[in-house]
Design an enzyme around this catalytic site. Structure first.
Site, PDB file in Angstrom:
ATOM      1  CG  PHE A 165       1.856   2.790   6.507  1.00  0.00           C
ATOM      2  CD1 PHE A 165       0.959   2.345   7.255  1.00  0.00           C
ATOM      3  CD2 PHE A 165       2.219   2.343   5.425  1.00  0.00           C
ATOM      4  CE1 PHE A 165       0.303   0.947   7.143  1.00  0.00           C
ATOM      5  CE2 PHE A 165       2.159   1.031   4.911  1.00  0.00           C
ATOM      6  CZ  PHE A 165       0.927   0.327   5.926  1.00  0.00           C
ATOM      7  CG  HIS A 201       5.636  -4.667   6.679  1.00  0.00           C
ATOM      8  ND1 HIS A 201       4.659  -5.746   7.172  1.00  0.00           N
ATOM      9  CD2 HIS A 201       4.971  -3.823   5.714  1.00  0.00           C
ATOM     10  CE1 HIS A 201       3.700  -5.604   6.089  1.00  0.00           C
ATOM     11  NE2 HIS A 201       3.897  -4.509   5.257  1.00  0.00           N
ATOM     12  CB  SER A 256       2.283  -5.460   2.466  1.00  0.00           C
ATOM     13  OG  SER A 256       1.443  -4.888   3.489  1.00  0.00           O
ATOM     14  CG  LEU A 257      -2.546  -3.933  -1.243  1.00  0.00           C
ATOM     15  CD1 LEU A 257      -3.863  -4.465  -0.704  1.00  0.00           C
ATOM     16  CD2 LEU A 257      -3.048  -2.269  -1.576  1.00  0.00           C
ATOM     17  CG  ASP A 273       5.757  -7.395   9.736  1.00  0.00           C
ATOM     18  OD1 ASP A 273       5.300  -6.321  10.078  1.00  0.00           O
ATOM     19  OD2 ASP A 273       5.371  -7.874   8.774  1.00  0.00           O
ATOM     20  CD1 TRP A 286      -2.922   1.690   0.519  1.00  0.00           C
ATOM     21  CD2 TRP A 286      -1.448   2.222   2.220  1.00  0.00           C
ATOM     22  NE1 TRP A 286      -3.314   2.864   1.065  1.00  0.00           N
ATOM     23  CE2 TRP A 286      -2.605   3.390   1.981  1.00  0.00           C
ATOM     24  CE3 TRP A 286      -0.540   2.654   3.317  1.00  0.00           C
ATOM     25  CZ2 TRP A 286      -2.506   4.463   2.781  1.00  0.00           C
ATOM     26  CZ3 TRP A 286      -0.740   3.840   4.116  1.00  0.00           C
ATOM     27  CH2 TRP A 286      -1.840   4.552   3.774  1.00  0.00           C
ATOM     28  CG  LEU A 301       3.312   2.209  12.365  1.00  0.00           C
ATOM     29  CD1 LEU A 301       2.093   2.101  12.029  1.00  0.00           C
ATOM     30  CD2 LEU A 301       3.758   1.607  13.839  1.00  0.00           C
ATOM     31  CD  GLN A 302       5.530  -0.098   4.945  1.00  0.00           C
ATOM     32  OE1 GLN A 302       5.992  -0.913   4.244  1.00  0.00           O
ATOM     33  NE2 GLN A 302       5.254   1.103   4.657  1.00  0.00           N
TER      34      GLN A 302
END
Length: 253
Positions: free
Chosen positions: A140, A232, A78-79, A204, A18, A143-144
């Protein structure tokens, strides 16, 4: 849809996560292209792939299926992994092998599914997108990388890739978050029949490692690789080990 192709050999499609674009794969694409015809895709609504229709997981799968009318191997992060998994469920004859990298059949926590992002986190990101979308994307990315032994380097690399194919549409970003919120493939995941490689980091926080163990328990032809100290994006933080596992898996399928 933006697709860059490198190398020659069996067809290999790489799908990003994403808010990102296909340049996240640049660190491993040339290595893979020594033995494969590597297709670097900007998912619909991301990077240089501009769309006018509303994004949905099915819309992305349909776009991929139309772009590749022949059997392929897929690496989905991921996405991108959710898109690839849905594609493999719907078109088993098209997907020769599937690699899921830090991906999940269900990205948001449910009462019976705790190995995911809390609903409040996704709601906060959706709200903050409207107020400060650039700052939200940077948070974001943080966070990854959070918890990764190479967090600073991973963050720097992802930030450098963020706008290489242009600035994203806020509408597409919001619709992409809704896909992360609503996707739940748990009841269908066992329908995947092709060989599957799972590449996960043990640190993760977005798609925690129990997700990988759950997927391993549901799939019939599957291997799980756990990268110690990775968060991640193990293809960035643990590039050599990631590539070694990936090339071994691709060569056997």
């Amino acid at each position: 849809m933006w697709i860059e192709t490198r190398g020659r050999g069996p067809d290999l499609v790489l799908l990003h996560g994403w808010a990102m674009n296909s340049t996240v794969w640049n660190g491993i694409a040339d290595e893979l292209a020594q033995d494969y015809c590597v297709h670097l895709v900007d998912l619909p609504g991301h990077g240089a792939s501009i769309v006018t229709d509303a994004l949905s997981l099915q819309m992305m799968v349909d776009a991929m299926d139309a772009a590749f009318p022949y059997p392929v191997q897929i690496i989905g992060w991921s996405l991108g992994g959710a898109v690839a998994a849905q594609w493999a469920i719907q078109q088993p004859e098209k997907v020769k092998s599937l690699t899921l990298v830090a991906s999940s059949p269900c990205f948001m926590q449910r009462t019976d599914w705790r190995s995911a992002m809390p609903a409040t986190v996704l709601a906060q990101f959706a709200e903050q997108l409207q107020l400060d979308w650039q700052g939200t994307l940077k948070r974001f990315i943080s966070l990854q990388a959070m918890g990764d032994a190479s967090a600073r380097a991973v963050t720097k690399e992802l930030l450098a890739d963020l706008f290489k194919h242009g600035e994203p549409s806020i509408t597409a970003l919001s619709e992409g978050l809704a896909i992360l919120r609503d996707t739940d493939l748990r009841d269908q995941i066992s329908q995947i029949t092709c060989p599957v490689l799972l590449q996960y980091g043990d640190r993760d926080t977005l798609t925690p490692l129990p997700t990988g163990h759950w997927l391993k328990s549901q799939l019939s032809d599957v291997e799980l690789i756990v990268h110690q100290g990775a968060a991640h994006a193990p293809f960035l933080s643990h590039r050599a080990d990631f590539l070694a596992a990936q090339l071994k898996f691709l060569a056997s399928n």
